[in-house]
Design a protein around this motif. Sequence first.
Motif, PDB file in Angstrom:
ATOM      1  N   LEU A  49      -4.863   2.346   6.466  1.00 55.86           N
ATOM      2  CA  LEU A  49      -4.688   2.210   7.736  1.00 55.86           C
ATOM      3  C   LEU A  49      -5.644   0.941   8.376  1.00 55.86           C
ATOM      4  O   LEU A  49      -5.149   0.003   8.900  1.00 55.86           O
ATOM      5  N   ILE A  50      -6.796   0.860   7.523  1.00 55.39           N
ATOM      6  CA  ILE A  50      -7.975  -0.159   8.177  1.00 55.39           C
ATOM      7  C   ILE A  50      -7.246  -1.602   7.548  1.00 55.39           C
ATOM      8  O   ILE A  50      -7.424  -2.633   8.291  1.00 55.39           O
ATOM      9  N   PRO A  60      -1.086  10.296  13.256  1.00 51.57           N
ATOM     10  CA  PRO A  60      -1.324  10.363  14.552  1.00 51.57           C
ATOM     11  C   PRO A  60      -1.632   9.219  15.248  1.00 51.57           C
ATOM     12  O   PRO A  60      -2.510   8.624  15.010  1.00 51.57           O
ATOM     13  N   ALA A 102      -1.533   6.467   4.087  1.00 52.68           N
ATOM     14  CA  ALA A 102      -2.079   6.674   5.333  1.00 52.68           C
ATOM     15  C   ALA A 102      -3.570   5.922   5.126  1.00 52.68           C
ATOM     16  O   ALA A 102      -4.355   5.539   6.010  1.00 52.68           O
ATOM     17  N   ASP A 103      -4.127   6.090   3.992  1.00 51.11           N
ATOM     18  CA  ASP A 103      -5.543   5.345   3.771  1.00 51.11           C
ATOM     19  C   ASP A 103      -5.643   4.063   3.723  1.00 51.11           C
ATOM     20  O   ASP A 103      -6.681   3.542   3.611  1.00 51.11           O
ATOM     21  N   HIS A 118       0.784  -1.310   0.147  1.00 51.05           N
ATOM     22  CA  HIS A 118       0.015  -0.054   0.022  1.00 51.05           C
ATOM     23  C   HIS A 118       0.896   1.257  -0.150  1.00 51.05           C
ATOM     24  O   HIS A 118       0.373   2.441   0.257  1.00 51.05           O
ATOM     25  N   ALA A 140       1.245   3.395  13.426  1.00 47.15           N
ATOM     26  CA  ALA A 140       0.954   4.579  13.269  1.00 47.15           C
ATOM     27  C   ALA A 140       2.393   5.412  12.860  1.00 47.15           C
ATOM     28  O   ALA A 140       2.270   6.346  11.856  1.00 47.15           O
ATOM     29  N   VAL A 143      -4.886   6.382  15.124  1.00 38.84           N
ATOM     30  CA  VAL A 143      -4.953   4.940  14.792  1.00 38.84           C
ATOM     31  C   VAL A 143      -5.960   4.219  16.017  1.00 38.84           C
ATOM     32  O   VAL A 143      -6.516   3.345  15.877  1.00 38.84           O
TER      33      VAL A 143
END
Lengths: 175, 238, 548
Positions: free
Chosen positions: A44-45, A73, A41-42, A37, A67, A77
């Motif tokens: 994350l999930i 931040p 940041a997108d 990925h 994080a 998370v």
Amino acid sequence: MTPVAVPEVTVPKEPSSRAAPRADNRLKMLEATMKRHQYQADALIEVLHTAQELFGCLEDDMLTHVARSLKVPPSRVYGVATFYHFFTLKPHGEHTCVVCMGTACYVKGAAALVSAIEDLAGIKAGETTPDGKLSLITARCLGACGIAPAVVLDGEVLGYETPESLCNRVKGWLT
Amino acid sequence: MAVKTLTIDGKHVSARDDQTILQTAREAGIRIPTLCDLPGVGPLGACRLCLVEVTGVPKLLPACVTVVQEGMEVQTNTERLRRYRLMIVELLFAERNHVCSVCVANNHCELQDRAMEIGMTHSRFAYQFPKLDVDTTHGRFGIDHNRCILCSRCVRVCDEIEGAHTWDVSGRGANARVITDMNVPWGEAASCTSCGKCVQACPTGAIFRIGATVAELEKDRTQLSFIVNARENKQWLG
Amino acid sequence: MDTTDLLEIAERERAARTPRRLRCCTAAGCLSQNGQALKAALIEAVKTAGLTDSVEVVGVGCMGLCSQGPLVQVDPDGPLYEKVTPDQAPAIVAALNEPSAPADDVRVGDPTHPFFAKQVPVVLQNSGKINPERIESYIEVGGYQALCTAVREMQPLEVCELITASGLRGRGGAGYPTGLKWSTVAKTESDRKFVVCNADEGDPGAFMDRSVLESDPHRIIEGMAIAAYAVGASQGFVYVRGEYPLAISRLKTAISQARRLGVLGAGVFETRFDFRVDIRIGAGAFVCGEETALMRSIEGHRGTPRPRPPFPAAKGLWGCPTLINNVETLANIPAIVANGPEWFAGLGTGKSAGTKVFALAGKIKNTGLIEVPMGTTLRTIVEEMGGGVPGGGSVKAVQTGGPSGGCIPAEHLDTPVDYESLAQLGSIMGSGGMIVMDESDNMVDVARFFMEFCMDESCGKCVPCRAGTVQIHHLLTKLRSGKGTARDLDVLRELCEMVKQTSLCGLGQSAPNPVLSTLRYFHNEYDTLLNDPMTPATKPLQTSTETR
């Protein structure tokens, strides 16, 4: 993309002993997911999904590691990890019993299944037995309404359960 | 830049085409109650106090995010809206433990102001009395979750103005809480710059200055608009 | 890759087929009834009988009648066996040699039963027939022809117009005209646009989307690709529930197969149209079915909704125009492109064209999936097709639309199922869950069940939903325990109205619906619970209110 070296993190405690020898490998696999990925940041999930799959739960060290890697931040998370009920911050027991509480299962007596297991194991839904043998979880509709009431025992979906049949299946895990 | 004309509560007003109903109403001296709105940070549309009626639109619209349109007929204070606003404030009072008489923000609290403005005398709803913590580990500031209304002003001010993003919201629904960093005590939150903007932003006594006693905590929102104005417009209007 | 190539693949697939096949359901319902062991036993039995050259055991998707699973069907035109156990496998294989004589110790289903006979499969056309894990199997039945036609022979706007002309409306609940949504995104200028398939099927009691994804995943990919071509998007996301592992794995397989064949990726069917599809797995939040929350979630945030406008068609993912359609909506697209808009408009009723898939569950004999033309009456669905309440009890109410919908009482069973009629009754079409309640179900309990659901699933952003659902739930609990008063009932009604009118998103706005609809049709059940001597007993008691 900036290459990110595997940072020093304390490997979260093992959810169960069987996964222990692969500890290093699991961090590498998590790293591979983040790399795929591009440390965006997108993702994350997606990354949290992978981390939980690999480590069984999301402990604070792991969340901090994610994080830092994704450069988001820590509070975000933590906010995301606690928003989605699929993520768990504490390890589950050795065995899991998920009772579906969707409408179809509810009208076919799923509540009785939950209380039967609660009585049998001496825990409430959402809890794990003190010896770490069993976690009792309720789910929001597994989409298996045709075979209501449905339960998932260690990942295996079973239908048409009664309090008796379910207790018989779970009993063995508690000894 | 185009100008729109519209009516708010029957009064003819004009507005820039990018203005919201709330901004327009404020300029025209028409008061619409708000709680989550905070000039200087992005709108949220979550407290639902600023809902207004617009002729021809079946749904109620949040004034803080609805942009004006030519010929709009806005009603801000109908019997129905007053009824809903009263219930919203009652819900907030029943949700956590708001005891004005012992609160640092007594007489300087936006929740209290709204309750008086709307005419709330008591809450018809069951008080939930949740058991909540007070965190004073920071040393200078404290957070009392009993008084938090989850408006997320602290989250937005910390993210958008200070840029630290120390605050966020954890959990969801009735279990939602504001947190610092990885849900650590505020004093251990490494990202916090102790700038104190969240204290100024908080509408109630939830985030407070340690040392302030009952009814002592007056907040200075102009500090925030000062910073935003300085940063964006290079105007230092002290 | 073009039409001829597709036809060739289909031809090869047909030629490679054995004369007889045993279709074995491998969707979640049957798998949980020992379906995997059954499939293995059938393969073993075919081997033992020495029939490997003439009989193939194929794992297929959902055949619909989940309550009689696991299901096995002999193809072509053979009997449908119900509740098959692994030890019955030899008997089924033995019976293959005697045409039209089914294995005698196995239960045989009746294909003329209304459950099957009254169905009009469009979305479920291939479900239970093709192998969901092979793209060739989809191509064999004409798959990807519609996409090929669209990208090679049609202009994007023509595709939008075609969908508009078909009268298709969103199958996710609200029923917004699909063609209009597409045209809006198509007309919004932007370098980047997205197409999202909403497979976050969260309504408890609904499993249509899961079934389609498990049984015919390529259909969704084809629908998405056509949509992307029509609106000018080059990236798609399928947002699928984490609770559906089988659907996720089949979708992943399907995407990589489609990419390998050049149906996805750069230059779809050797045109200048590029399209890439990624999967995003939901993490257990019902609110993410709401489009703005879903987009927040895809962007990696807490799935909290935001006020609209701006609508996703103008400002969606990462601020770009985004088309969001539900699984069933997209599953209709290939059929509409292939058969023409007139054909589709001819199914169903005037304002509600086409068919609708329903998941029948609860106190009903034949639980499972059905697809019927819009306008079919609830009575036909529940009593004829569903076989009514098992054990001869009577239907008390039908719940549609999940936690956003309402309970329709038995006296309204003759209502045709379409968007407007259901809305008039205080319920909604919703995504298609249909749960039958009988006389033993207490409607205050049902309302409380849904309110507990909404309270747990509220994201907590806006006050009416976060705090209001807690209070509604509290009032229902109080009433249910016999401690409620007429005053509580008034507050309940007032609060429900407020939450409905003031909540930020659809979840909150529709959360009071189950309470409001039971208050409307089963008022007496609330009245009898009141602990208040002042309460006037307005209506005589219709039903018992015993607890189960």
